[in-house]
Write an enzyme that holds these catalytic residues in place. Structure first.
Site, PDB file in Angstrom:
ATOM      1  N   SER A   1       0.841  -1.204   0.000  1.00  0.00           N
ATOM      2  CA  SER A   1       0.000   0.000   0.000  1.00  0.00           C
ATOM      3  C   SER A   1       0.874   1.251   0.000  1.00  0.00           C
ATOM      4  CB  SER A   1      -0.901   0.015   1.233  1.00  0.00           C
ATOM      5  OG  SER A   1      -1.426   1.319   1.384  1.00  0.00           O
TER       6      SER A   1
ATOM      7  N   HIS B   1      -1.078  -1.335  -4.347  1.00  0.00           N
ATOM      8  CA  HIS B   1      -2.347  -1.039  -3.668  1.00  0.00           C
ATOM      9  C   HIS B   1      -2.482   0.467  -3.458  1.00  0.00           C
ATOM     10  CE1 HIS B   1      -5.769  -2.296  -1.108  1.00  0.00           C
ATOM     11  NE2 HIS B   1      -5.417  -1.313  -0.295  1.00  0.00           N
TER      12      HIS B   1
ATOM     13  N   ASP C   1      -4.828   3.402  -1.982  1.00  0.00           N
ATOM     14  CA  ASP C   1      -5.925   3.661  -1.038  1.00  0.00           C
ATOM     15  C   ASP C   1      -6.532   5.034  -1.290  1.00  0.00           C
ATOM     16  OD1 ASP C   1      -6.077   1.363   0.752  1.00  0.00           O
ATOM     17  OD2 ASP C   1      -4.021   1.878   1.294  1.00  0.00           O
TER      18      ASP C   1
ATOM     19  N   MET D   1      -9.291   7.705  -0.322  1.00  0.00           N
ATOM     20  CA  MET D   1     -10.193   8.056   0.789  1.00  0.00           C
ATOM     21  C   MET D   1     -10.775   9.443   0.568  1.00  0.00           C
ATOM     22  SD  MET D   1      -7.996   6.735   4.038  1.00  0.00           S
ATOM     23  CE  MET D   1      -6.932   5.295   3.940  1.00  0.00           C
TER      24      MET D   1
ATOM     25  N   HIS E   1      -8.256   0.540  -4.020  1.00  0.00           N
ATOM     26  CA  HIS E   1      -9.208   0.329  -2.925  1.00  0.00           C
ATOM     27  C   HIS E   1      -9.918   1.648  -2.636  1.00  0.00           C
ATOM     28  CE1 HIS E   1      -9.507  -0.491   1.737  1.00  0.00           C
ATOM     29  NE2 HIS E   1     -10.695  -0.399   1.172  1.00  0.00           N
TER      30      HIS E   1
ATOM     31  N   MET F   1     -12.323   3.971  -0.715  1.00  0.00           N
ATOM     32  CA  MET F   1     -13.033   4.206   0.557  1.00  0.00           C
ATOM     33  C   MET F   1     -13.765   5.518   0.381  1.00  0.00           C
ATOM     34  SD  MET F   1      -9.837   2.973   2.868  1.00  0.00           S
ATOM     35  CE  MET F   1      -8.766   2.945   1.438  1.00  0.00           C
TER      36      MET F   1
ATOM     37  N   MET G   1     -11.123  -6.474   5.440  1.00  0.00           N
ATOM     38  CA  MET G   1     -10.298  -5.523   6.200  1.00  0.00           C
ATOM     39  C   MET G   1      -9.938  -6.139   7.555  1.00  0.00           C
ATOM     40  SD  MET G   1      -9.880  -2.942   4.241  1.00  0.00           S
ATOM     41  CE  MET G   1      -8.944  -1.952   5.420  1.00  0.00           C
TER      42      MET G   1
ATOM     43  N   ASP H   1      -6.288  -6.721   4.287  1.00  0.00           N
ATOM     44  CA  ASP H   1      -5.709  -5.369   4.308  1.00  0.00           C
ATOM     45  C   ASP H   1      -5.781  -4.795   5.722  1.00  0.00           C
ATOM     46  OD1 ASP H   1      -4.939  -2.772   3.767  1.00  0.00           O
ATOM     47  OD2 ASP H   1      -6.629  -2.310   2.449  1.00  0.00           O
TER      48      ASP H   1
HETATM   49  C1  DX5 Z   1      -6.399   1.321   5.526  1.00  0.00           C
HETATM   50  C2  DX5 Z   1      -5.867   1.002   4.147  1.00  0.00           C
HETATM   51  C3  DX5 Z   1      -4.731   0.033   4.132  1.00  0.00           C
HETATM   52  C4  DX5 Z   1      -3.503   0.516   4.859  1.00  0.00           C
HETATM   53  C5  DX5 Z   1      -2.590  -0.623   5.126  1.00  0.00           C
HETATM   54  O1  DX5 Z   1      -7.554   2.048   5.398  1.00  0.00           O
HETATM   55  O2  DX5 Z   1      -6.883   0.427   3.353  1.00  0.00           O
HETATM   56  O3  DX5 Z   1      -4.405  -0.337   2.814  1.00  0.00           O
HETATM   57  O4  DX5 Z   1      -2.802   1.485   4.154  1.00  0.00           O
HETATM   58  O5  DX5 Z   1      -1.499  -0.172   5.863  1.00  0.00           O
HETATM   59  P1  DX5 Z   1      -0.821  -1.062   6.992  1.00  0.00           P
HETATM   60  O6  DX5 Z   1      -0.304  -2.292   6.313  1.00  0.00           O
HETATM   61  O7  DX5 Z   1       0.223  -0.186   7.526  1.00  0.00           O
HETATM   62  O8  DX5 Z   1      -1.897  -1.408   7.991  1.00  0.00           O
HETATM   63 ZN    ZN Z   2      -6.397  -0.537   1.407  1.00  0.00          ZN
END
Ligand code: DX5
Ligand code: ZN
Length: 216
Positions: free
Chosen positions: A9, A34, A36, A38, A67, A69, A138, A176
């Site tokens: 990620s 990956h 993320d 948000m 991903h 969110m 998750m 994740d």
């Molecule tokens: C959380 C994200 C993850 C996160 C993972 O909302 O979806 O992808 O970045 O990071 P680590 O591996 O540090 O938990």
């Molecule tokens: Zn993620």
């Protein structure tokens, strides 16, 4: 069991040097990148959107595992595909029309998947097992990197594996949140085949070795 894929990620990379971060992920031998996304509404944090995915595309040939969110993902999934996403996953509880969002992704020739936060049951995805290529479980509450792994979610992984086996379809189980070389054995044994890791990879002394270790 199918080959384990590792998807670092980039949330844990240095944002001002994100192109380099993505190139490193490939250099270190990972399988996916990956991303993320948000929106500060579905989760209490804001990261980046389509332009970022588009400009990162030229720094790596690896598939982008995006991903989302965000609320109402159906409004944006098409554009994320156009910007270079190869796999797009979103939270069904954030969507007003899950089937529509999945259909848009598929119509772009990309892989689609659904994501469940730790408190969300598998019943939320049951109706879409014929549509999805990936189920993302998750192991922390979506929103931030660097949180601690919630071991109870492995029961959901085991249940998901059984549920998927019954369909006879080839659906990846991704995990994740808080994954590292200490908990990876339990995670893989439960049935996961795609592993996301942010801090474990980016804060590692030797990220390439960590990625290898995360394949089990
Ligand atoms: C959380 C994200 C993850 C996160 C993972 O909302 O979806 O992808 O970045 O990071 P680590 O591996 O540090 O938990
Ligand atoms: Zn993620």
């Amino acid at each position: 069991m199918s080959k384990v894929l590792v998807s670092p990620s980039i949330l844990s990379a240095e944002f001002a040097k994100m192109g380099e971060g993505v190139a490193n992920v490939e250099k270190w031998g990972a399988d996916l990148v990956h991303c993320d996304v948000m929106d500060g509404v579905f989760v209490p944090n804001i990261t980046f959107g389509m332009p970022m995915v588009k400009s990162l595309r030229k720094y790596s040939t690896l598939p982008f595992d995006v991903h989302l969110m965000i609320t109402e993902p159906e409004k944006y999934v098409g554009e994320f595909c156009d910007c270079g996403a190869d796999i797009v996953t979103f939270h069904p509880d954030a969507s007003k029309d899950v089937k529509k969002a999945l259909d848009i992704i598929k119509s772009k020739g990309k892989k689609c998947g659904l994501v469940l936060n730790p408190d969300k049951p598998l019943s939320l995805v049951e109706d879409y097992l014929e549509d999805i290529d990936m189920l993302l479980i998750m192991s922390v509450y979506a929103g931030f990197g660097g949180q601690s792994f919630i071991p109870e979610v492995l029961d959901k992984v085991r249940e998901a594996k059984k549920m998927i086996e019954k369909t006879g379809r080839d659906i990846d189980i991704e995990i994740d949140g808080g994954i590292n070389t200490n908990n990876i054995k339990d995670v893989l044994e439960a049935g996961v085949n795609v592993v996301v890791a942010g801090s474990a990879v980016f804060k590692a002394e030797n990220p390439a070795d960590t990625i290898k270790a995360l394949r089990g």
